[in-house]
Each structure stands twice: as C-alpha cells, then as structure tokens.
Design a protein around this motif. Structure first.
Motif, PDB file in Angstrom:
ATOM      1  N   SER A   1      47.540  21.650  12.443  1.00  0.00           N
ATOM      2  CA  SER A   1      46.120  21.403  12.715  1.00  0.00           C
ATOM      3  C   SER A   1      45.330  22.705  12.784  1.00  0.00           C
ATOM      4  N   GLN A   2      45.985  23.779  13.254  1.00  0.00           N
ATOM      5  CA  GLN A   2      45.299  25.064  13.362  1.00  0.00           C
ATOM      6  C   GLN A   2      45.902  26.119  12.438  1.00  0.00           C
ATOM      7  N   GLU A   3      46.814  25.695  11.553  1.00  0.00           N
ATOM      8  CA  GLU A   3      47.437  26.591  10.579  1.00  0.00           C
ATOM      9  C   GLU A   3      48.001  27.850  11.255  1.00  0.00           C
ATOM     10  N   ARG A   4      48.859  27.608  12.214  1.00  0.00           N
ATOM     11  CA  ARG A   4      49.491  28.728  12.905  1.00  0.00           C
ATOM     12  C   ARG A   4      50.899  28.323  13.309  1.00  0.00           C
ATOM     13  N   LEU A   5      51.682  29.324  13.687  1.00  0.00           N
ATOM     14  CA  LEU A   5      53.019  29.097  14.200  1.00  0.00           C
ATOM     15  C   LEU A   5      53.009  29.327  15.703  1.00  0.00           C
ATOM     16  N   LEU A   6      53.582  28.383  16.428  1.00  0.00           N
ATOM     17  CA  LEU A   6      53.633  28.477  17.881  1.00  0.00           C
ATOM     18  C   LEU A   6      55.017  28.948  18.308  1.00  0.00           C
ATOM     19  N   LEU A   7      55.061  29.970  19.145  1.00  0.00           N
ATOM     20  CA  LEU A   7      56.333  30.404  19.700  1.00  0.00           C
ATOM     21  C   LEU A   7      56.743  29.416  20.786  1.00  0.00           C
ATOM     22  N   CYS A   8      57.934  28.858  20.633  1.00  0.00           N
ATOM     23  CA  CYS A   8      58.449  27.876  21.591  1.00  0.00           C
ATOM     24  C   CYS A   8      59.722  28.400  22.224  1.00  0.00           C
ATOM     25  N   VAL A   9      60.063  27.812  23.354  1.00  0.00           N
ATOM     26  CA  VAL A   9      61.303  28.151  24.046  1.00  0.00           C
ATOM     27  C   VAL A   9      61.995  26.859  24.451  1.00  0.00           C
ATOM     28  N   ASP A  10      63.302  26.860  24.350  1.00  0.00           N
ATOM     29  CA  ASP A  10      64.076  25.701  24.786  1.00  0.00           C
ATOM     30  C   ASP A  10      64.171  25.741  26.306  1.00  0.00           C
ATOM     31  N   ARG A  11      63.402  24.876  26.942  1.00  0.00           N
ATOM     32  CA  ARG A  11      63.339  24.888  28.413  1.00  0.00           C
ATOM     33  C   ARG A  11      64.688  24.566  29.035  1.00  0.00           C
ATOM     34  N   ASP A  12      65.560  23.847  28.290  1.00  0.00           N
ATOM     35  CA  ASP A  12      66.860  23.468  28.846  1.00  0.00           C
ATOM     36  C   ASP A  12      67.958  24.488  28.545  1.00  0.00           C
ATOM     37  N   ALA A  13      67.602  25.600  27.916  1.00  0.00           N
ATOM     38  CA  ALA A  13      68.607  26.624  27.611  1.00  0.00           C
ATOM     39  C   ALA A  13      69.170  27.194  28.907  1.00  0.00           C
ATOM     40  N   PRO A  14      70.466  27.442  28.987  1.00  0.00           N
ATOM     41  CA  PRO A  14      71.073  27.900  30.244  1.00  0.00           C
ATOM     42  C   PRO A  14      70.591  29.272  30.681  1.00  0.00           C
ATOM     43  N   MET A  15      70.073  30.069  29.739  1.00  0.00           N
ATOM     44  CA  MET A  15      69.590  31.400  30.123  1.00  0.00           C
ATOM     45  C   MET A  15      68.124  31.424  30.543  1.00  0.00           C
ATOM     46  N   VAL A  16      67.415  30.316  30.409  1.00  0.00           N
ATOM     47  CA  VAL A  16      66.017  30.236  30.847  1.00  0.00           C
ATOM     48  C   VAL A  16      65.994  29.847  32.318  1.00  0.00           C
ATOM     49  N   SER A  17      65.333  30.657  33.136  1.00  0.00           N
ATOM     50  CA  SER A  17      65.438  30.491  34.587  1.00  0.00           C
ATOM     51  C   SER A  17      64.108  30.793  35.271  1.00  0.00           C
ATOM     52  N   ASN A  18      63.907  30.180  36.449  1.00  0.00           N
ATOM     53  CA  ASN A  18      62.748  30.529  37.277  1.00  0.00           C
ATOM     54  C   ASN A  18      63.068  31.678  38.219  1.00  0.00           C
ATOM     55  N   GLN A  19      64.268  32.227  38.088  1.00  0.00           N
ATOM     56  CA  GLN A  19      64.649  33.455  38.789  1.00  0.00           C
ATOM     57  C   GLN A  19      65.191  34.441  37.749  1.00  0.00           C
ATOM     58  N   PRO A  20      64.322  34.894  36.855  1.00  0.00           N
ATOM     59  CA  PRO A  20      64.778  35.636  35.677  1.00  0.00           C
ATOM     60  C   PRO A  20      65.064  37.105  35.960  1.00  0.00           C
ATOM     61  N   ASP A  21      65.919  37.663  35.112  1.00  0.00           N
ATOM     62  CA  ASP A  21      66.088  39.112  35.074  1.00  0.00           C
ATOM     63  C   ASP A  21      64.984  39.750  34.233  1.00  0.00           C
ATOM     64  N   VAL A  22      64.536  39.025  33.215  1.00  0.00           N
ATOM     65  CA  VAL A  22      63.467  39.495  32.338  1.00  0.00           C
ATOM     66  C   VAL A  22      62.420  38.393  32.239  1.00  0.00           C
ATOM     67  N   PRO A  23      61.214  38.594  32.784  1.00  0.00           N
ATOM     68  CA  PRO A  23      60.195  37.542  32.750  1.00  0.00           C
ATOM     69  C   PRO A  23      59.556  37.406  31.373  1.00  0.00           C
ATOM     70  N   PHE A  24      59.042  36.207  31.100  1.00  0.00           N
ATOM     71  CA  PHE A  24      58.303  35.980  29.860  1.00  0.00           C
ATOM     72  C   PHE A  24      56.883  36.550  29.936  1.00  0.00           C
ATOM     73  N   PHE A  25      56.297  36.507  31.151  1.00  0.00           N
ATOM     74  CA  PHE A  25      54.910  36.942  31.329  1.00  0.00           C
ATOM     75  C   PHE A  25      54.787  37.822  32.574  1.00  0.00           C
ATOM     76  N   GLU A  26      53.832  38.721  32.518  1.00  0.00           N
ATOM     77  CA  GLU A  26      53.434  39.511  33.685  1.00  0.00           C
ATOM     78  C   GLU A  26      51.912  39.566  33.713  1.00  0.00           C
ATOM     79  N   ASN A  27      51.336  39.174  34.841  1.00  0.00           N
ATOM     80  CA  ASN A  27      49.878  39.117  34.977  1.00  0.00           C
ATOM     81  C   ASN A  27      49.238  38.272  33.885  1.00  0.00           C
ATOM     82  N   GLY A  28      49.942  37.190  33.522  1.00  0.00           N
ATOM     83  CA  GLY A  28      49.402  36.266  32.537  1.00  0.00           C
ATOM     84  C   GLY A  28      49.537  36.701  31.098  1.00  0.00           C
ATOM     85  N   GLN A  29      50.149  37.860  30.855  1.00  0.00           N
ATOM     86  CA  GLN A  29      50.293  38.383  29.499  1.00  0.00           C
ATOM     87  C   GLN A  29      51.770  38.432  29.102  1.00  0.00           C
TER      88      GLN A  29
END
Length: 275
Positions: free
Chosen positions: A118-146
């Motif tokens: 619809s917007q002719e773009r590619l969206l970066l997705c993440v498998d939320r159920d992946a065992p390495m994706v955590s709410n207590q991460p060693d490496v965060p996806f975002f910092e200060n919203g970026q």
C-alpha cells in the motif's frame, strides 16, 4: 528499492520459514524489547532440511552441502538434510556444526522484511516468539524511541539480503531463458560393512540442476558475458556442490546407526551415490 524502516504495527499475511509470530518492529509496540544472548541461537535451524540461498552465497555454501533448485520457481536451496524436519548440520541438542556455512536466510533471524504494497515500502519485522527476543535484553531494539545501532545494522543486513534475493531471481530467470536447467535425482545404494549392496537403491531427492554440458556448449560470446556478470562462477559453484550429496547421505547414516558408521568404498566414504 522501496523505502525500508521500522514501522507502526499493522497486520501481516503469509508465512516464512522459521517465523511463527512476525510483527512490524515499532518503538510503540517493542520499545522495551531487544535481544538477549542465548546458548544455542541457531537451534531453530534444526528443523529445516532445506534452506533458501542467494546466488552470492553459492561459493561458500558449495563447500558444505549440495546447492539445488526446487519447485516451479527453481528456488536455490542448500540441501542440509534428506528427511523432512531434520537438519544434519545441527546436533540434537541445538548446536550448529561450526565447520559448515550457515545461510544468510537463517542468520538474519529473528528479523525479516515484509512488503507493504500500500505504501511501496519494506517493513522491518521481528519474530516476537523468537527465544532470543526478550523484555530483559542485553541489546535493546530502541533507545529514547529511536532504533539502536544494532537495529540499524539488522536493517542493513536485511536490505542486503533483499537485494541479493532479487539478484537471485534474475539469475535463475537468465539461466532458464538460456535453457540450462535439467531435472536430476540423487540416489544411493546401501552397502553392508563388507561393501556389498544391501537392499534396493533409495531416492534422496529430485531437483533442478544446471546442465554443465549445455552451459559449456554456449557460444563464446555468451559465455564471456556470463563470466563478466559473475554468473558463470556461480554456475560452477553449484555444479561442484553436487559432490556433497555423499557427505549429506553419510551424515544421515551415521545419525541412524552411530555404532556402525559406513565403511569406505570405491575411494569415498559410505554408500554409492548417483547424481
């Protein structure tokens, strides 16, 4: 190429090998998430006997396992097993044999691109159920919203993978137009410890392959053009990779009968393989 970016949450359709719950990555939905270090990050690969490859990977992959083309689209894959849901290069406890090449298709996990038409773009997705994706991460996806540097690097990796995926589609189309594909099968003759045939021949796989005779019979100007475009080298990497069928079958036999490994026959280990 389309715009590529983390995106606001939206519904996804379709399925991709390995991914059970892919979600468009966004700071609103995934602001507190990231990756944690886990002991066996490629354990998920153990259930994939065939993994897609891009043409730029043929050289490295050819040293590890057969590169074959499958389906109506003649998609190139690495044949990492001969039975459904069994990868012979991943141990039962989830460790990957470090001597063999891991396809980029698996190395990008848990990230993947989705096509937002619809917007002719590619969206970066993440498998939320992946065992390495955590709410207590060693490496965060975002910092200060970026997006963090890690997330930006993941996006660049997926961008390059998408570019190579498209190049692979054009590579296959080019060879198809030249009539270079032929259907092949891999079969092996089981043998006993003394090297005598034991039972009937067994079919390992049916697939498309590049016909080396047809390739070599092309006019010099066409061969020269394929060489200049880097296509010729990939073709020969594929042809050489088919010698790895014996390696794959032997690994399967050792896993079946670890106490009675195949005996060397005819200058090569294990069963008599025909391709």
């Amino acid at each position: 190429m389309e715009n590529t970016q983390p995106a606001q949450g939206s519904a996804l359709t379709g399925q991709v090998l390995f991914y059970s719950n892919p979600q468009p990555l966004s700071s609103e939905q995934h602001g507190g998430l990231g990756l944690k270090q886990i002991e066996k990050p490629f354990a998920f690969l153990g259930k994939a006997h065939a993994v897609p490859l891009t043409v730029n990977e043929f050289g490295l992959a050819s040293t590890s396992y057969p590169i074959i083309f499958v389906g109506n689209e003649k998609t190139p894959i690495g044949a990492m097993g001969i039975r459904q849901d069994e990868n012979l290069f991943v141990t039962a406890d989830g460790n990957v044999d470090s001597d063999f090449y891991i396809p980029a298709f698996a190395r990008r996990y848990p990230f993947v691109f989705a096509n937002d038409q619809s917007q002719e773009r590619l969206l970066l997705c993440v498998d939320r159920d992946a065992p390495m994706v955590s709410n207590q991460p060693d490496v965060p996806f975002f910092e200060n919203g970026q997006p963090t540097e890690y997330t930006n690097n993941a996006m660049q990796f997926c961008q390059e993978f998408e570019r190579q995926r498209r190049a692979t589609t054009e590579f296959v189309k080019r060879l198809d137009q030249l009539g270079l594909f032929t259907q092949k099968s891999a079969n092996f003759q089981p043998r006993d410890a003394q090297g005598n045939p034991s039972g009937e021949q067994q079919r390992v796989a049916e697939y498309w392959a590049i016909d080396e005779e047809k390739l070599n019979a092309l006019p010099d100007d066409q061969l020269g053009q394929l060489h200049r475009e880097g296509i010729l080298g990939a073709c020969y990497a594929h042809v050489i990779s088919l010698l790895n069928w014996s390696r794959v079958v032997n690994r399967a036999m050792r896993q079946q009968s670890p106490q009675t490994p195949p005996q060397p026959q005819g200058g090569s280990e294990g069963p008599n393989l025909q391709i």
